[in-house]
Write an enzyme that holds these catalytic residues in place. Sequence first.
Site, PDB file in Angstrom:
ATOM      1  CG  HIS A  99      -2.280   0.658   0.863  1.00  0.00           C
ATOM      2  ND1 HIS A  99      -3.420   0.460   1.598  1.00  0.00           N
ATOM      3  CD2 HIS A  99      -2.646   1.515  -0.140  1.00  0.00           C
ATOM      4  CE1 HIS A  99      -4.420   1.167   1.089  1.00  0.00           C
ATOM      5  NE2 HIS A  99      -3.969   1.812   0.036  1.00  0.00           N
ATOM      6  CG  ASP A 122      -6.294  -0.499   4.495  1.00  0.00           C
ATOM      7  OD1 ASP A 122      -6.163  -1.525   5.176  1.00  0.00           O
ATOM      8  OD2 ASP A 122      -5.339   0.096   3.966  1.00  0.00           O
ATOM      9  CG  HIS A 124      -4.192  -2.008   8.642  1.00  0.00           C
ATOM     10  ND1 HIS A 124      -4.318  -2.958   7.649  1.00  0.00           N
ATOM     11  CD2 HIS A 124      -3.846  -2.676   9.777  1.00  0.00           C
ATOM     12  CE1 HIS A 124      -4.047  -4.158   8.163  1.00  0.00           C
ATOM     13  NE2 HIS A 124      -3.768  -4.018   9.444  1.00  0.00           N
ATOM     14  CG  ASP A 126      -2.502   2.126   5.386  1.00  0.00           C
ATOM     15  OD1 ASP A 126      -2.092   1.349   6.260  1.00  0.00           O
ATOM     16  OD2 ASP A 126      -2.963   1.734   4.299  1.00  0.00           O
ATOM     17  CG  HIS A 139       2.699  -1.682   4.447  1.00  0.00           C
ATOM     18  ND1 HIS A 139       2.127  -2.915   4.256  1.00  0.00           N
ATOM     19  CD2 HIS A 139       3.090  -1.665   5.750  1.00  0.00           C
ATOM     20  CE1 HIS A 139       2.142  -3.605   5.379  1.00  0.00           C
ATOM     21  NE2 HIS A 139       2.725  -2.870   6.300  1.00  0.00           N
ATOM     22  CG  ASP A 226      -4.795  -3.197   2.079  1.00  0.00           C
ATOM     23  OD1 ASP A 226      -4.860  -4.422   1.918  1.00  0.00           O
ATOM     24  OD2 ASP A 226      -3.862  -2.636   2.702  1.00  0.00           O
ATOM     25  CG  ASP A 228      -5.343  -5.242   4.862  1.00  0.00           C
ATOM     26  OD1 ASP A 228      -6.224  -4.373   4.910  1.00  0.00           O
ATOM     27  OD2 ASP A 228      -4.153  -4.994   5.109  1.00  0.00           O
ATOM     28  CD  GLU A 271      -0.204  -4.357   1.420  1.00  0.00           C
ATOM     29  OE1 GLU A 271       0.343  -5.477   1.435  1.00  0.00           O
ATOM     30  OE2 GLU A 271       0.362  -3.322   1.834  1.00  0.00           O
TER      31      GLU A 271
END
Length: 299
Positions: A99, A122, A124, A126, A139, A226, A228, A271
């Site tokens: 990412h 996402d 997360h 980030d 990332h 992303d 994830d 990712e």
Amino acid sequence: MKKNISILGVPMDLGQMRRGVNMGPSAIRYADVVERIEKLGYTVHDMDDIEIGKAERLHDAESNLRNLKAVADASEILASKVNEIVEKGDFPLVLGGDHSIAIGTLAGISKHYKNLGVIWYDAHGDLNIPETSPSGNIHGMPLAASLGLGHETLTNIGGYCPKVRYENIVIIGARDLDEGERELIKDRGIKVYTMHEIDRLGMTRVMEETIEFFKDRTDGVHLSLDLDGLDPNECPGVGTPVMGGISYRESHLAMEMLAESGIITSAEFVEVNPILDDKNKTADVAVSLMCSLFGEKLL
């Protein structure tokens, strides 16, 4: 959406420590991304992959950043290529890679808009900076860097800063935030739909509110997805899986609603790590979501 799409691969694995995500663009192409999008009536130009420099695998103790120069150099190349795509009037579709590539993607896109919106799909945020990052992995910093936070080498990619404003961001699917990220979100009022909100409100309402949020305040919206963000049962081939994520069907609904809204002007899918995957399942999901974003329907 624009009928011409330019695909650009970024085989980047320097923004984190798990090998294999550099093969993400190849895995996505193997899942027939070009052929499936062309079947929807688009003209697709595959620009192949940009070249990524040699891994330094260094952790600069002074900056608390891994592979800073290599990531920055690749980001500059990516920004230039994405800028070319936008200038010729195509829709930029960027394939990652980890990412950290979003730093370069946004640097190439944002200069073409007065008020760019960003959907960060996402697990997360980030939103780390070197001082708050537990790992030094870039990332985990691309959204912060695009806001102008962090090391100036990253914030000034493309020669300008910032790329996006706090009030023009919507994070969807968050369920793993570091302390510094939580403080920044609260202090700056960044709009976030955690898994709690998705479970409570439902994806339909989340996307309705997101689309309405952007409709009058932005002149373009970038989707940074992303894999994830989805539950690892759906997408096992990611480097930082977090249980309890968005489902496959919820994600398709989100992409379908974005397609109907017509607000998305650029996108990246990141990712995908085939080494960690099960029979290319995560890349297949990524391509299916892209197709939904570009208007694929059952009937």
